[in-house]
Design a protein around this motif. Sequence first.
Motif, PDB file in Angstrom:
ATOM      1  N   TRP A   1       0.742  -1.240  -0.025  1.00  0.00           N
ATOM      2  CA  TRP A   1       0.138   0.057  -0.078  1.00  0.00           C
ATOM      3  C   TRP A   1       0.882   1.135   0.083  1.00  0.00           C
ATOM      4  O   TRP A   1       1.980   1.264   0.391  1.00  0.00           O
ATOM      5  CB  TRP A   1      -0.853  -0.041   1.258  1.00  0.00           C
ATOM      6  N   LYS A   2       0.486   2.594  -0.682  1.00  0.00           N
ATOM      7  CA  LYS A   2       0.986   3.601  -0.483  1.00  0.00           C
ATOM      8  C   LYS A   2       0.106   4.829   0.119  1.00  0.00           C
ATOM      9  O   LYS A   2      -1.083   4.733  -0.040  1.00  0.00           O
ATOM     10  CB  LYS A   2       1.182   4.120  -1.909  1.00  0.00           C
ATOM     11  N   ASN A   3       0.704   5.291   1.023  1.00  0.00           N
ATOM     12  CA  ASN A   3      -0.095   6.477   1.843  1.00  0.00           C
ATOM     13  C   ASN A   3       0.165   7.664   1.310  1.00  0.00           C
ATOM     14  O   ASN A   3       0.968   8.244   0.886  1.00  0.00           O
ATOM     15  CB  ASN A   3       0.826   6.381   3.338  1.00  0.00           C
ATOM     16  N   LEU A   4      -1.227   8.100   0.729  1.00  0.00           N
ATOM     17  CA  LEU A   4      -1.140   9.444  -0.177  1.00  0.00           C
ATOM     18  C   LEU A   4      -1.971  10.657   0.916  1.00  0.00           C
ATOM     19  O   LEU A   4      -1.983  11.515   0.408  1.00  0.00           O
ATOM     20  CB  LEU A   4      -2.009   9.269  -1.256  1.00  0.00           C
ATOM     21  N   SER A   5      -1.953   9.976   2.147  1.00  0.00           N
ATOM     22  CA  SER A   5      -2.614  11.358   3.060  1.00  0.00           C
ATOM     23  C   SER A   5      -1.714  12.105   3.455  1.00  0.00           C
ATOM     24  O   SER A   5      -0.662  11.848   3.394  1.00  0.00           O
ATOM     25  CB  SER A   5      -3.555  10.514   4.071  1.00  0.00           C
ATOM     26  N   ASN A   6      -2.000  13.176   4.196  1.00  0.00           N
ATOM     27  CA  ASN A   6      -1.230  14.137   4.820  1.00  0.00           C
ATOM     28  C   ASN A   6      -0.847  13.865   6.312  1.00  0.00           C
ATOM     29  O   ASN A   6      -0.493  14.598   7.078  1.00  0.00           O
ATOM     30  CB  ASN A   6      -1.625  15.588   4.627  1.00  0.00           C
ATOM     31  N   THR A   7      -1.617  12.738   6.705  1.00  0.00           N
ATOM     32  CA  THR A   7      -1.367  12.278   7.993  1.00  0.00           C
ATOM     33  C   THR A   7      -0.268  11.455   8.133  1.00  0.00           C
ATOM     34  O   THR A   7      -0.258  10.379   7.433  1.00  0.00           O
ATOM     35  CB  THR A   7      -2.810  11.492   8.594  1.00  0.00           C
TER      36      THR A   7
ATOM     37  N   PHE B   1      -0.701   2.943   8.692  1.00  0.00           N
ATOM     38  CA  PHE B   1       0.806   3.245   8.407  1.00  0.00           C
ATOM     39  C   PHE B   1       1.460   3.927   9.688  1.00  0.00           C
ATOM     40  O   PHE B   1       0.799   4.917  10.272  1.00  0.00           O
ATOM     41  CB  PHE B   1       0.655   4.220   7.360  1.00  0.00           C
ATOM     42  N   GLU B   2       2.553   3.560   9.791  1.00  0.00           N
ATOM     43  CA  GLU B   2       3.347   4.308  11.090  1.00  0.00           C
ATOM     44  C   GLU B   2       3.970   5.715  10.606  1.00  0.00           C
ATOM     45  O   GLU B   2       4.161   5.897   9.605  1.00  0.00           O
ATOM     46  CB  GLU B   2       4.119   3.141  11.649  1.00  0.00           C
ATOM     47  N   GLU B   3       4.052   6.374  11.689  1.00  0.00           N
ATOM     48  CA  GLU B   3       4.825   7.599  11.475  1.00  0.00           C
ATOM     49  C   GLU B   3       6.127   7.663  10.425  1.00  0.00           C
ATOM     50  O   GLU B   3       6.953   6.603  10.986  1.00  0.00           O
ATOM     51  CB  GLU B   3       4.929   8.412  12.642  1.00  0.00           C
ATOM     52  N   GLY B   4       6.382   8.387   9.532  1.00  0.00           N
ATOM     53  CA  GLY B   4       7.419   8.298   8.545  1.00  0.00           C
ATOM     54  C   GLY B   4       7.524   7.048   7.426  1.00  0.00           C
ATOM     55  O   GLY B   4       8.501   7.013   7.021  1.00  0.00           O
ATOM     56  N   LYS B   5       6.533   6.309   7.829  1.00  0.00           N
ATOM     57  CA  LYS B   5       6.433   5.576   6.776  1.00  0.00           C
ATOM     58  C   LYS B   5       5.255   5.869   5.606  1.00  0.00           C
ATOM     59  O   LYS B   5       4.310   6.019   5.996  1.00  0.00           O
ATOM     60  CB  LYS B   5       5.927   3.952   7.358  1.00  0.00           C
TER      61      LYS B   5
END
Length: 162
Positions: free
Chosen positions: A71-77, A105-109
């Motif tokens: 998965w790819k995180n595209l959010s601003n969070t 998703f963990e922070e920085g990932k």
Amino acid sequence: MKQINVKPIWSVLCQEASVDANTNNISLFKVVEQLQFGLKMEELDKLKDNPKFDPAKPITFPFASQLVILWKNLSNTPVFEFPVKILLIDPNGKIIDEMFSDFRFEEGKDRLRTIVSINMIPVTKSGDYTYSVMTKQNKNDDFEEVCSVPMRIDLDLRRDGK
């Protein structure tokens, strides 16, 4: 325009996935494109004789597999949690199984690899089956399909001794 917060980069159904502890690289073994299950007519007759047998329901076969999705995180969070629903759809377009999970998703990932273990597979007839992977882009949204993984399943019905 709707905000897209998460999307799959790739998805694969395999019998085994192994993550290297040193490099965090993943190896996928026995990628599943097609399955064949043998069923003796005598076994099917025994099933039909059982008063609890429902011919409208699928026959479930033991089959260990793993659905692996990157998965790819595209959010601003920086920390983002999202629900996932996985449907198994038979050749008639009927949903015969569903699974739910929450991923995070963990922070920085900005990428997340998920491995969903599946131990049994329901089958209604020979044909093309699809795992439909769905998620909610935002908490109050409906589930929407973001990817699918097809596979062919063949049932081999035979008489004993043949």
